[in-house]
Design a protein around this motif. Sequence first.
Motif, mmCIF file in Angstrom:
data_model
loop_
_atom_site.group_PDB
_atom_site.id
_atom_site.type_symbol
_atom_site.label_atom_id
_atom_site.label_comp_id
_atom_site.label_asym_id
_atom_site.label_seq_id
_atom_site.Cartn_x
_atom_site.Cartn_y
_atom_site.Cartn_z
ATOM 1 N N GLY A 149 0.821 -1.218 0.000
ATOM 2 C CA GLY A 149 0.000 0.000 0.000
ATOM 3 C C GLY A 149 0.848 1.257 0.000
ATOM 4 N N LEU A 150 1.890 1.280 0.833
ATOM 5 C CA LEU A 150 2.782 2.445 0.870
ATOM 6 C C LEU A 150 3.551 2.594 -0.440
ATOM 7 C CD1 LEU A 150 4.193 2.227 4.505
ATOM 8 C CD2 LEU A 150 2.475 3.818 3.606
ATOM 9 N N LEU A 151 3.970 1.481 -1.020
ATOM 10 C CA LEU A 151 4.689 1.517 -2.300
ATOM 11 C C LEU A 151 3.796 2.054 -3.419
ATOM 12 C CD1 LEU A 151 7.331 0.791 -3.768
ATOM 13 C CD2 LEU A 151 6.349 -1.470 -4.190
ATOM 14 N N VAL A 152 2.560 1.593 -3.449
ATOM 15 C CA VAL A 152 1.613 2.086 -4.465
ATOM 16 C C VAL A 152 1.359 3.577 -4.277
ATOM 17 C CG1 VAL A 152 -0.773 1.918 -5.273
ATOM 18 C CG2 VAL A 152 0.547 -0.153 -4.883
ATOM 19 N N ALA A 153 1.215 4.026 -3.033
ATOM 20 C CA ALA A 153 1.017 5.460 -2.769
ATOM 21 C C ALA A 153 2.212 6.260 -3.267
ATOM 22 C CB ALA A 153 0.794 5.700 -1.280
ATOM 23 N N ALA A 154 3.426 5.759 -3.039
ATOM 24 C CA ALA A 154 4.625 6.453 -3.510
ATOM 25 C C ALA A 154 4.677 6.501 -5.031
ATOM 26 C CB ALA A 154 5.873 5.775 -2.953
ATOM 27 N N VAL A 161 -4.221 7.813 -4.061
ATOM 28 C CA VAL A 161 -3.340 7.851 -2.891
ATOM 29 C C VAL A 161 -4.136 7.491 -1.640
ATOM 30 C CG1 VAL A 161 -2.007 9.380 -1.377
ATOM 31 C CG2 VAL A 161 -1.621 9.426 -3.830
ATOM 32 N N VAL A 162 -5.348 7.998 -1.540
ATOM 33 C CA VAL A 162 -6.202 7.667 -0.397
ATOM 34 C C VAL A 162 -6.475 6.164 -0.358
ATOM 35 C CG1 VAL A 162 -8.525 7.948 0.574
ATOM 36 C CG2 VAL A 162 -7.245 9.942 -0.221
ATOM 37 N N VAL A 163 -6.748 5.564 -1.508
ATOM 38 C CA VAL A 163 -6.986 4.118 -1.568
ATOM 39 C C VAL A 163 -5.731 3.351 -1.146
ATOM 40 C CG1 VAL A 163 -7.416 2.190 -3.136
ATOM 41 C CG2 VAL A 163 -8.814 4.240 -3.280
ATOM 42 N N ALA A 164 -4.582 3.758 -1.675
ATOM 43 C CA ALA A 164 -3.331 3.072 -1.333
ATOM 44 C C ALA A 164 -3.020 3.199 0.157
ATOM 45 C CB ALA A 164 -2.186 3.633 -2.170
ATOM 46 N N LEU A 165 -3.238 4.379 0.717
ATOM 47 C CA LEU A 165 -3.006 4.552 2.151
ATOM 48 C C LEU A 165 -4.007 3.738 2.974
ATOM 49 C CD1 LEU A 165 -2.122 8.350 2.332
ATOM 50 C CD2 LEU A 165 -0.578 6.383 2.484
ATOM 51 N N GLY A 166 -5.223 3.600 2.451
ATOM 52 C CA GLY A 166 -6.207 2.741 3.106
ATOM 53 C C GLY A 166 -5.748 1.290 3.137
ATOM 54 N N PHE A 167 -5.189 0.827 2.014
ATOM 55 C CA PHE A 167 -4.627 -0.524 1.986
ATOM 56 C C PHE A 167 -3.493 -0.662 2.990
ATOM 57 C CE2 PHE A 167 -6.536 -1.250 -2.282
ATOM 58 C CZ PHE A 167 -7.117 -2.483 -1.999
ATOM 59 N N ALA A 168 -2.635 0.351 3.054
ATOM 60 C CA ALA A 168 -1.517 0.309 4.001
ATOM 61 C C ALA A 168 -2.042 0.267 5.433
ATOM 62 C CB ALA A 168 -0.607 1.515 3.790
ATOM 63 N N LEU A 169 -3.039 1.088 5.730
ATOM 64 C CA LEU A 169 -3.613 1.117 7.075
ATOM 65 C C LEU A 169 -4.217 -0.231 7.441
ATOM 66 C CD1 LEU A 169 -4.443 2.804 9.584
ATOM 67 C CD2 LEU A 169 -6.583 3.265 8.378
ATOM 68 N N LEU A 170 -4.989 -0.791 6.513
ATOM 69 C CA LEU A 170 -5.603 -2.094 6.785
ATOM 70 C C LEU A 170 -4.554 -3.201 6.840
ATOM 71 C CD1 LEU A 170 -8.830 -1.888 4.623
ATOM 72 C CD2 LEU A 170 -8.645 -1.760 7.097
ATOM 73 N N GLY A 171 -3.474 -3.010 6.096
ATOM 74 C CA GLY A 171 -2.415 -4.008 6.141
ATOM 75 C C GLY A 171 -1.689 -4.012 7.461
ATOM 76 N N PHE A 172 -1.376 -2.831 7.972
ATOM 77 C CA PHE A 172 -0.635 -2.743 9.227
ATOM 78 C C PHE A 172 -1.515 -2.996 10.454
ATOM 79 C CE2 PHE A 172 2.394 -0.017 6.698
ATOM 80 C CZ PHE A 172 3.403 -0.968 6.668
ATOM 81 N N SER A 173 -2.815 -2.741 10.313
ATOM 82 C CA SER A 173 -3.722 -3.019 11.443
ATOM 83 C C SER A 173 -5.021 -3.620 10.903
ATOM 84 C CB SER A 173 -4.001 -1.738 12.231
ATOM 85 O OG SER A 173 -4.540 -0.755 11.387
#
Length: 120
Positions: free
Chosen positions: A10-15, A35-47
């Motif tokens: 998710g963070l890589l896609v946002a970058a 970017v919002v979608v990618a950060l959402g994936f990162a958030l759900l991935g980490f928690s």
Amino acid sequence: MISIVTGIIGLLVAAIILLLVRRDNLHAQHGLGWVVVALGFALLGFSPGIIDWAAYFFGVTYPPVLALTLAIVFLVIKILLMDIEHSRIQLRQQRLIQRVAMLEADLKALSRADKPDAGS
């Protein structure tokens, strides 16, 4: 382990999206949504417990169904916005074509008016 990998993706896609926006390969308005979608994936991935909590809050008994439903809703909204933008662009293109045709007709009329008559 999979949640960490999902968060990193998710963070890589946002970058990558930010890089595309910076290079003008993607319009900023569209990039912001992705970017919002990618950060959402990162958030759900980490928690990943967030989706479990949201499913419990909304009364969904199987949390992945909530995630898939939200993904489908997002995609439908994105497609609708793309269709609206496409329609707007088509209308603008049609009007530009009409303006060019009118300008060409005016140019031909002016060109004919400037030519002296051969019979005089």
